[in-house]
Structure formats: structure tokens, C-alpha cells
Scaffold this active site. Structure first.
Site, PDB file in Angstrom:
ATOM      1  CD  GLU A   1      -2.799   3.136 -17.175  1.00 46.32           C
ATOM      2  OE1 GLU A   1      -1.886   3.142 -17.543  1.00 46.32           O
ATOM      3  OE2 GLU A   1      -3.971   2.324 -17.444  1.00 46.32           O
TER       4      GLU A   1
ATOM      5  CD  GLU B   1      -7.007   0.259 -16.544  1.00 53.71           C
ATOM      6  OE1 GLU B   1      -5.402   0.411 -17.223  1.00 53.71           O
ATOM      7  OE2 GLU B   1      -7.500   0.118 -15.785  1.00 53.71           O
TER       8      GLU B   1
ATOM      9  CD1 TRP C   1     -14.354   2.832  -9.920  1.00 55.03           C
ATOM     10  CD2 TRP C   1     -12.102   2.565  -9.653  1.00 55.03           C
ATOM     11  NE1 TRP C   1     -14.069   2.208 -10.135  1.00 55.03           N
ATOM     12  CE2 TRP C   1     -13.008   1.438  -9.817  1.00 55.03           C
ATOM     13  CE3 TRP C   1     -10.606   2.447  -9.635  1.00 55.03           C
ATOM     14  CZ2 TRP C   1     -12.846   0.299 -10.676  1.00 55.03           C
ATOM     15  CZ3 TRP C   1     -10.375   0.961 -10.047  1.00 55.03           C
ATOM     16  CH2 TRP C   1     -10.894  -0.148 -10.883  1.00 55.03           C
TER      17      TRP C   1
ATOM     18  NE  ARG D   1      -2.782   1.211 -20.013  1.00 56.17           N
ATOM     19  CZ  ARG D   1      -2.193   0.010 -19.467  1.00 56.17           C
ATOM     20  NH1 ARG D   1      -1.452  -0.637 -19.731  1.00 56.17           N
ATOM     21  NH2 ARG D   1      -2.964  -0.574 -18.209  1.00 56.17           N
TER      22      ARG D   1
ATOM     23  CD  GLU E   1      -0.577  -2.548 -15.645  1.00 51.27           C
ATOM     24  OE1 GLU E   1      -1.664  -2.628 -16.370  1.00 51.27           O
ATOM     25  OE2 GLU E   1      -1.123  -1.765 -14.512  1.00 51.27           O
TER      26      GLU E   1
ATOM     27  CG  ASP F   1      -3.801   4.731 -15.057  1.00 50.37           C
ATOM     28  OD1 ASP F   1      -5.055   5.375 -14.845  1.00 50.37           O
ATOM     29  OD2 ASP F   1      -3.759   3.066 -14.112  1.00 50.37           O
TER      30      ASP F   1
ATOM     31  CE1 TYR G   1      -7.920   0.251  -7.188  1.00 53.34           C
ATOM     32  CE2 TYR G   1      -6.984   1.341  -9.938  1.00 53.34           C
ATOM     33  CZ  TYR G   1      -7.659   0.059  -8.731  1.00 53.34           C
ATOM     34  OH  TYR G   1      -7.606  -0.936  -9.265  1.00 53.34           O
TER      35      TYR G   1
ATOM     36  NE  ARG H   1       0.106   2.633 -12.410  1.00 51.52           N
ATOM     37  CZ  ARG H   1      -0.810   1.495 -12.134  1.00 51.52           C
ATOM     38  NH1 ARG H   1      -2.104   1.737 -12.251  1.00 51.52           N
ATOM     39  NH2 ARG H   1      -1.735   1.774 -10.548  1.00 51.52           N
TER      40      ARG H   1
ATOM     41  CG  HIS I   1      -7.689   4.464 -12.163  1.00 51.33           C
ATOM     42  ND1 HIS I   1      -8.763   3.353 -12.616  1.00 51.33           N
ATOM     43  CD2 HIS I   1      -6.446   3.580 -12.361  1.00 51.33           C
ATOM     44  CE1 HIS I   1      -8.484   2.839 -12.423  1.00 51.33           C
ATOM     45  NE2 HIS I   1      -7.307   2.252 -12.314  1.00 51.33           N
TER      46      HIS I   1
HETATM   47  C1  GCO Z   1      -4.062  -0.267 -13.731  1.00 52.51           C
HETATM   48  C2  GCO Z   1      -5.333  -0.510 -14.130  1.00 52.51           C
HETATM   49  C3  GCO Z   1      -5.453  -1.574 -12.655  1.00 52.51           C
HETATM   50  C4  GCO Z   1      -6.809  -1.371 -13.212  1.00 52.51           C
HETATM   51  C5  GCO Z   1      -7.832  -2.984 -12.375  1.00 52.51           C
HETATM   52  C6  GCO Z   1      -8.862  -3.512 -12.957  1.00 52.51           C
HETATM   53  O1  GCO Z   1      -3.409  -1.431 -14.074  1.00 52.51           O
HETATM   54  O2  GCO Z   1      -3.206   0.502 -15.185  1.00 52.51           O
HETATM   55  O3  GCO Z   1      -6.060   0.956 -13.895  1.00 52.51           O
HETATM   56  O4  GCO Z   1      -5.188  -1.315 -11.444  1.00 52.51           O
HETATM   57  O5  GCO Z   1      -7.905  -0.919 -12.287  1.00 52.51           O
HETATM   58  O6  GCO Z   1      -6.526  -3.869 -13.344  1.00 52.51           O
HETATM   59  O7  GCO Z   1      -9.376  -4.102 -12.653  1.00 52.51           O
HETATM   60 MG    MG Z   2      -4.874   1.898 -15.618  1.00 52.82          MG
END
Ligand code: GCO
Ligand code: MG
Length: 402
Positions: free
Chosen positions: A236, A262, A402, A283, A339, A210, A159, A147, A212
Site C-alpha cells: 500500500e 487513501e 510518512w 483505496r 480495511e 502499508d 507510525y 496488514r 505510507h
Molecule cells: C491506513 C492508514 C491510516 C492513515 C490514517 C490517516 O489505515 O492504511 O494509512 O493509518 O494514516 O487513517 O488519517
Molecule cells: Mg494507509
């Protein structure tokens, strides 16, 4: 067989984890991961005050019935806190069942569908050059999928991209920090990042990214289209998944595979996404998505639409939660990728586990149940510490995803 007791263990070996231990009259016990990053105490209170009193006295063999008792019985269905608590109970009961039957959990849910579990590593750099170097290093270390996240020119902090060389840990000590975000700089940069990494690493390495949740559907469509020449393995969370229909726009303009979920907590968060084939990977991991019981159902629903799993496995999923995901990964036909973000070394003082990373894959040893142990005396040494995920603002101060 009866459940005689259950306790919640909150511990902070380098980061906070909430672990549920369910005990029985036959001395067998099971573990479940109840960690919900930044809301740890809410889940532990939910378990202690609202769930465990009704769990004690039940037969741990009846996993399906117990799942529905806490899901339907709560009346307030779904929600991150409630589902993390139910997930922990469910996982602990599968652990108990495996130990009672002397079988690894994956053998109770279909057996091995494969020999090994392909994982993706996190690769980050301060700029495209450094990210490409890191990706090359990860490929040389055996990873077949990475990633790629990078610092973005003109944005101070991104981030998941640590300032120093230490690996990133989701959640920083204290209350949420505030960072700034600029969509147009991001959109201009990411295709250049992919181009640089492809140039450095060639065609075979799987590249994931990602987003986000930070783009609108049409912005995501632009990014998807511009990344197509670099054939990403997935994009993602290109758009925040609450607007399931929003993914139609991305789909209409791009063939880039999409991974979402996620932050979801049940299969119902996926109904449009799955039934309209708007995504390619789910996810939502067992640790947040109703445990192994509900993860199997979500995966079955997805499989009918040729959608695969790609479970969240950041370090805020404990070794117990990661093991639960790995058992599903091994057993499910529609497994896609897992992951993998290694836990800090200090985590080994509290947990021991049965999985091992080797040459781009995860391998699970044959142990009854989940195969993870917790050292409660050591866990007590590491007291809970307040830590938070950051928030993200646009350059003018508007609060953003975010
Ligand atoms: C990922 C993420 C993480 C999350 C985190 C939230 O691994 O794809 O997006 O960085 O932000 O696990 O608790
Ligand atoms: Mg993520």
C-alpha cells in the site's frame, strides 16, 4: 420533498468525528461522515458557511444534480476539505433515499454482489517475532487477511505501531509529533518481516503492508521485487501518489499488487494510475472521495482496467463513513477487500450501526438507508479535542513523507 435544515455535529468519543445530519419536511433525515483527520474544523466550517445554506430548500431525491452543484459550482474543484464536505452531503442524501424507499443503500446501487465482505485486520508488533505471533492470533480469530506493520531495528518509533498493547488510534493529542525515519534500515528489514510471518502463518493468510508513501519509485521497485517470494496481497502507498508516472518504475520491476489512494479525493487523482494499469486496488473511500455517487463512478472506471476496490477503513472514518463503504463493498462487482480497524468501545455511546464482524468478514443487516444512528445528546458530551497525525523526518532532520 424538501431539505429543511442541516447541521454539523462535531464530537470526540475517544477521537474526533464530524457528522452531517440533513433534515427534510417529511421528518426523514440522513447522515454523512465529514471527518477529515486533523482538519475536522475546516470541513465543518466549509459545510456550515459555504455548502449548507445552498443545500436547504432542495429536493433530496436529486442526488446527482446536487453533487454537481457543489462540485462544479465551487469553481475550486477537488481538494480534501471540499470533497470531504461534498462526500458527507452525498452520503446523507443516499441515506435519506434509502429510508424514503424503505431499502438499504446497497439495494439502490445494484443489490448484493456477494454474501459477505472480506476484511483485513491490523496486525502490529514491536519486532518481527511479535508481529508473527500477532498474525497467527488474528488468523486463529478468523481473519483471512492481515496488514503487517512492525517496529524496525534502529528506528525508535514506527507510525501505526503503538508503544503499549492498546490499539493504535490515528492522530495523537495536541500538535503533530515528530518522528525519525531511515529508508535503508526499513528496506533491509521488511523482507525479513514477511519471511518470518510466512514461516509462522503458512501460505494461505493474505499479507498486506502499508509503506505510507515513504519510498522513491526505484526503492519501491526493490521492495516489490524482494517481497515477491512471499506473495503479498498488496503493497500500500509504496510511493506518494502525486507522481502517478512514478508507479511505472515499480510496475516494470515487480508483480506485487499495489494499492493507492487513501489521501486522494476524486477519480481524477487516478487517471494515469488506472488507465495505465499501474495499480491493482483503489483505496479512496466514499467518505473522502465524493460520497457514494462518485465512489461508484471511480469503481466503474477502475473495473474497466481489472482494478478492484480496497477502501480505507481506519478509525478516523466514522461508523457512518464505514457503513457507506460497506454498502458499496456489497454491491460492487469489482470489490476486492475492506480495511477494518474496530472503533474504540466508547464510540458506541454516540453511534449505533448495522454492520457486524464475523469470521473474517463484515456482514450488513437489512435496514433502510445506511443503517447508522447518532445519539446527539451523547455526542454533545464529548467535546472536540485537538489531535494530529505525526510528521516524519529523515535521521538528518529533512522532512519526509510518512
Ligand atoms: C491506513 C492508514 C491510516 C492513515 C490514517 C490517516 O489505515 O492504511 O494509512 O493509518 O494514516 O487513517 O488519517
Ligand atoms: Mg494507509
Amino acid at each position: 420533498m424538501k431539505i429543511t435544515n442541516a447541521k454539523v455535529i462535531v464530537s470526540c468519543p475517544g477521537r474526533n468525528f464530524v457528522t452531517l445530519k440533513v433534515m427534510t419536511d417529511e421528518g426523514v433525515f440522513g447522515l454523512g461522515d465529514a471527518t477529515l483527520n486533523g482538519r475536522e474544523k475546516a470541513v465543518s466550517i466549509c459545510l456550515e458557511e459555504h455548502i449548507l445554506p445552498s443545500l436547504i430548500g432542495r429536493d433530496p431525491a436529486n442526488i446527482e444534480d446536487i453533487w454537481h452543484f457543489f462540485y462544479k459550482g465551487a469553481y475550486w474543484k477537488r481538494g480534501g476539505v471540499n470533497m470531504a464536505a461534498i462526500s458527507a452531503v452525498d452520503t446523507a442524501l443516499w441515506d435519506i433515499k434509502g429510508k424514503v424507499l424503505g431499502a438499504p443503500v446497497y439495494n439502490l446501487i445494484g443489490g448484493r454482489s456477494r454474501e459477505r465482505i472480506m476484511v483485513y485486520a491490523h496486525v502490529t508488533g514491536r519486532d518481527a517475532e511479535e508481529t508473527a505471533e500477532q498474525a497467527k492470533g488474528a488468523a486463529a480469530a478468523g481473519f483471512r487477511a492481515v496488514r503487517i506493520q512492525s517496529g524496525i531495528p534502529g528506528i525508535d518509533h514506527t507510525y501505526g505501531v503503538p508503544g503499549g498493547r492498546a490499539p493504535y488510534e490515528p492522530a495523537e493529542p495536541g500538535l503533530p509529533k515528530e518522528y525519525f525515519w531511515d529508508t535503508s534500515r526499513y528496506l533491509n528489514f521488511i523482507p525479513k518481516l514477511f519471511s518470518r510471518v510466512r514461516q509462522a502463518c503458512g501460505d494461505e493468510l493474505h499479507l498486506l503492508h502499508d509503506v505510507h508513501h515513504r519510498l522513491t519509485p526505484i526503492e519501491a521497485a526493490r521492495l516489490g521485487r524482494e517481497l515477491e517470494p512471499f506473495h503479498p496481497f498488496w503493497l500500500e502507498d509504496p510511493v506518494s501518489g502525486e507522481l502517478q508516472e512514478g508507479l511505472r518504475l515499480l510496475r516494470a520491476h515487480s508483480t506485487v499488487p499495489v494499492a493507492i489512494g487513501e489521501v486522494f479525493n476524486t477519480m481524477y487523482d487516478y487517471t494515469t494510475l488506472i488507465s495505465e494499469q499501474l495499480i491493482d486496488f483503489i483505496r479512496l473511500p466514499p467518505a473522502h472521495g465524493g460520497g457514494i455517487t462518485h465512489a461508484l463512478k471511480t469503481a466503474a472506471f477502475a473495473s474497466a482496467y481489472h482494478i478492484q476496490t480496497g477502501y480505507h477503513g481506519a478509525t478516523d472514518i466514522s461508523p457512518v463513513g464505514l457503513a457507506a463503504a460497506l454498502h458499496c463493498d456489497l454491491a460492487l462487482n469489482n470489490f476486492g477487500i475492506q480495511e477494518y480497524m474496530p472503533h474504540q468501545e466508547i464510540v458506541r455511546e454516540v453511534f449505533s450501526w448495522n454492520y457486524e464482524y464475523r469470521d473474517g468478514d463484515m456482514h450488513l443487516a437489512e435496514r433502510p438507508g445506511l443503517g447508522v444512528e447518532i445519539d446527539e445528546a451523547k455526542a454533545k458530551k464529548y467535546l472536540y479535542r485537538c489531535a494530529s497525525l505525526p510528521v516524519n523526518r529523515k535521521m538528518d532532520g529533512t522532512l519526509h513523507y510518512w
